[in-house]
Design a protein around this motif. Structure first.
Motif, PDB file in Angstrom:
ATOM      1  N   TYR A   1       7.626   8.951  34.322  1.00  0.00           N
ATOM      2  CA  TYR A   1       7.459  10.029  33.365  1.00  0.00           C
ATOM      3  C   TYR A   1       7.504   9.494  31.942  1.00  0.00           C
ATOM      4  O   TYR A   1       8.344   8.660  31.599  1.00  0.00           O
ATOM      5  CB  TYR A   1       8.564  11.061  33.515  1.00  0.00           C
ATOM      6  CG  TYR A   1       8.581  11.780  34.838  1.00  0.00           C
ATOM      7  CD1 TYR A   1       9.325  11.298  35.906  1.00  0.00           C
ATOM      8  CD2 TYR A   1       7.859  12.964  35.015  1.00  0.00           C
ATOM      9  CE1 TYR A   1       9.349  11.959  37.119  1.00  0.00           C
ATOM     10  CE2 TYR A   1       7.868  13.633  36.228  1.00  0.00           C
ATOM     11  CZ  TYR A   1       8.616  13.119  37.282  1.00  0.00           C
ATOM     12  OH  TYR A   1       8.636  13.780  38.478  1.00  0.00           O
ATOM     13  N   CYS A   2       6.634  10.027  31.111  1.00  0.00           N
ATOM     14  CA  CYS A   2       6.657   9.772  29.681  1.00  0.00           C
ATOM     15  C   CYS A   2       7.404  10.923  29.010  1.00  0.00           C
ATOM     16  O   CYS A   2       7.306  12.071  29.462  1.00  0.00           O
ATOM     17  CB  CYS A   2       5.219   9.695  29.178  1.00  0.00           C
ATOM     18  SG  CYS A   2       5.024   9.548  27.405  1.00  0.00           S
ATOM     19  N   ALA A   3       8.138  10.629  27.950  1.00  0.00           N
ATOM     20  CA  ALA A   3       8.899  11.659  27.269  1.00  0.00           C
ATOM     21  C   ALA A   3       8.926  11.403  25.771  1.00  0.00           C
ATOM     22  O   ALA A   3       8.824  10.249  25.333  1.00  0.00           O
ATOM     23  CB  ALA A   3      10.320  11.719  27.817  1.00  0.00           C
ATOM     24  N   SER A   4       9.082  12.474  24.998  1.00  0.00           N
ATOM     25  CA  SER A   4       9.195  12.341  23.553  1.00  0.00           C
ATOM     26  C   SER A   4      10.407  13.107  23.061  1.00  0.00           C
ATOM     27  O   SER A   4      10.816  14.109  23.666  1.00  0.00           O
ATOM     28  CB  SER A   4       7.933  12.858  22.862  1.00  0.00           C
ATOM     29  OG  SER A   4       7.830  14.270  22.993  1.00  0.00           O
ATOM     30  N   GLY A   5      10.981  12.641  21.961  1.00  0.00           N
ATOM     31  CA  GLY A   5      12.152  13.293  21.420  1.00  0.00           C
ATOM     32  C   GLY A   5      12.329  13.030  19.946  1.00  0.00           C
ATOM     33  O   GLY A   5      11.583  12.251  19.348  1.00  0.00           O
ATOM     34  N   ARG A   6      13.348  13.691  19.355  1.00  0.00           N
ATOM     35  CA  ARG A   6      13.601  13.551  17.916  1.00  0.00           C
ATOM     36  C   ARG A   6      14.799  12.656  17.634  1.00  0.00           C
ATOM     37  O   ARG A   6      15.137  12.410  16.479  1.00  0.00           O
ATOM     38  CB  ARG A   6      13.828  14.937  17.313  1.00  0.00           C
ATOM     39  CG  ARG A   6      12.590  15.802  17.307  1.00  0.00           C
ATOM     40  CD  ARG A   6      12.937  17.256  17.043  1.00  0.00           C
ATOM     41  NE  ARG A   6      13.635  17.836  18.183  1.00  0.00           N
ATOM     42  CZ  ARG A   6      14.157  19.069  18.175  1.00  0.00           C
ATOM     43  NH1 ARG A   6      14.076  19.809  17.088  1.00  0.00           N
ATOM     44  NH2 ARG A   6      14.743  19.550  19.250  1.00  0.00           N
ATOM     45  N   GLY A   7      15.457  12.174  18.696  1.00  0.00           N
ATOM     46  CA  GLY A   7      16.643  11.361  18.500  1.00  0.00           C
ATOM     47  C   GLY A   7      16.318   9.950  18.037  1.00  0.00           C
ATOM     48  O   GLY A   7      15.192   9.477  18.174  1.00  0.00           O
ATOM     49  N   ARG A   8      17.328   9.284  17.503  1.00  0.00           N
ATOM     50  CA  ARG A   8      17.186   7.900  17.056  1.00  0.00           C
ATOM     51  C   ARG A   8      18.212   7.044  17.791  1.00  0.00           C
ATOM     52  O   ARG A   8      19.087   7.543  18.465  1.00  0.00           O
ATOM     53  CB  ARG A   8      17.387   7.808  15.536  1.00  0.00           C
ATOM     54  CG  ARG A   8      16.336   8.576  14.749  1.00  0.00           C
ATOM     55  CD  ARG A   8      16.661   8.645  13.278  1.00  0.00           C
ATOM     56  NE  ARG A   8      15.672   9.474  12.569  1.00  0.00           N
ATOM     57  CZ  ARG A   8      14.782   8.983  11.727  1.00  0.00           C
ATOM     58  NH1 ARG A   8      14.754   7.708  11.462  1.00  0.00           N
ATOM     59  NH2 ARG A   8      13.925   9.795  11.134  1.00  0.00           N
ATOM     60  N   GLY A   9      18.059   5.753  17.677  1.00  0.00           N
ATOM     61  CA  GLY A   9      19.002   4.844  18.319  1.00  0.00           C
ATOM     62  C   GLY A   9      18.686   4.660  19.794  1.00  0.00           C
ATOM     63  O   GLY A   9      17.547   4.777  20.230  1.00  0.00           O
ATOM     64  N   LEU A  10      19.730   4.364  20.567  1.00  0.00           N
ATOM     65  CA  LEU A  10      19.560   4.069  21.987  1.00  0.00           C
ATOM     66  C   LEU A  10      19.373   5.363  22.774  1.00  0.00           C
ATOM     67  O   LEU A  10      20.287   5.872  23.410  1.00  0.00           O
ATOM     68  CB  LEU A  10      20.761   3.286  22.507  1.00  0.00           C
ATOM     69  CG  LEU A  10      20.896   1.859  21.962  1.00  0.00           C
ATOM     70  CD1 LEU A  10      22.140   1.193  22.531  1.00  0.00           C
ATOM     71  CD2 LEU A  10      19.653   1.056  22.272  1.00  0.00           C
ATOM     72  N   THR A  11      18.177   5.869  22.716  1.00  0.00           N
ATOM     73  CA  THR A  11      17.867   7.131  23.394  1.00  0.00           C
ATOM     74  C   THR A  11      17.526   6.841  24.846  1.00  0.00           C
ATOM     75  O   THR A  11      16.359   6.752  25.229  1.00  0.00           O
ATOM     76  CB  THR A  11      16.709   7.834  22.690  1.00  0.00           C
ATOM     77  OG1 THR A  11      15.669   6.888  22.449  1.00  0.00           O
ATOM     78  CG2 THR A  11      17.150   8.423  21.370  1.00  0.00           C
TER      79      THR A  11
END
Length: 124
Positions: A95-105
């Motif tokens: 699965y591909c995923a996207s997010g707004r978090g930073r660092g070790l996501t």
């Protein structure tokens, strides 16, 4: 909303290579991190690799480090997962995923949008 469409999965022999693609579209301006996860039958979804929206700050699970490479084509808004020296234990839906978090996501909870998944099967 962000739409993610994966492609490139299939059947490959152990030791072979495969490249997965994830095309992103929609409201991507707030996206900071892109990730690949996988889920084998009867198991939890697990982190594989991540990069920033610009393609930098890559990070890998220990199980794939040195064999898989995540990259991004910014002109195409597409993220890739190059899988080399694959093993039967790499068999899973990816699965591909996207997010707004930073660092070790590395946690699934840190991602907002998910693709439909693409099956990768490695034969021994």
């Amino acid at each position: 909303q962000v739409q993610l469409v994966e492609s490139g999965g299939g059947l490959v022999q152990a030791g072979g290579s495969l490249r997965l693609s994830c095309a992103a579209s929609g409201r991507t301006f707030s996206t900071y991190t892109m990730g690949w996860f996988r889920q084998a039958p009867g198991k939890e979804r697990e982190f594989v690799a991540r990069c920033s929206w610009s393609g930098g700050s890559t990070y890998y699970a220990d199980s794939v480090k040195g064999r898989f490479t995540i990259s991004k084509d910014n002109a195409k808004n597409t993220v890739y997962l190059q899988m080399n020296s694959v093993k039967p234990e790499d068999t899973a839906v990816y699965y591909c995923a996207s997010g707004r978090g930073r660092g070790l996501t590395t946690a699934t909870s840190q991602y907002d949008y998910w693709g439909q998944g693409t099956q990768v099967t490695v034969s021994s």
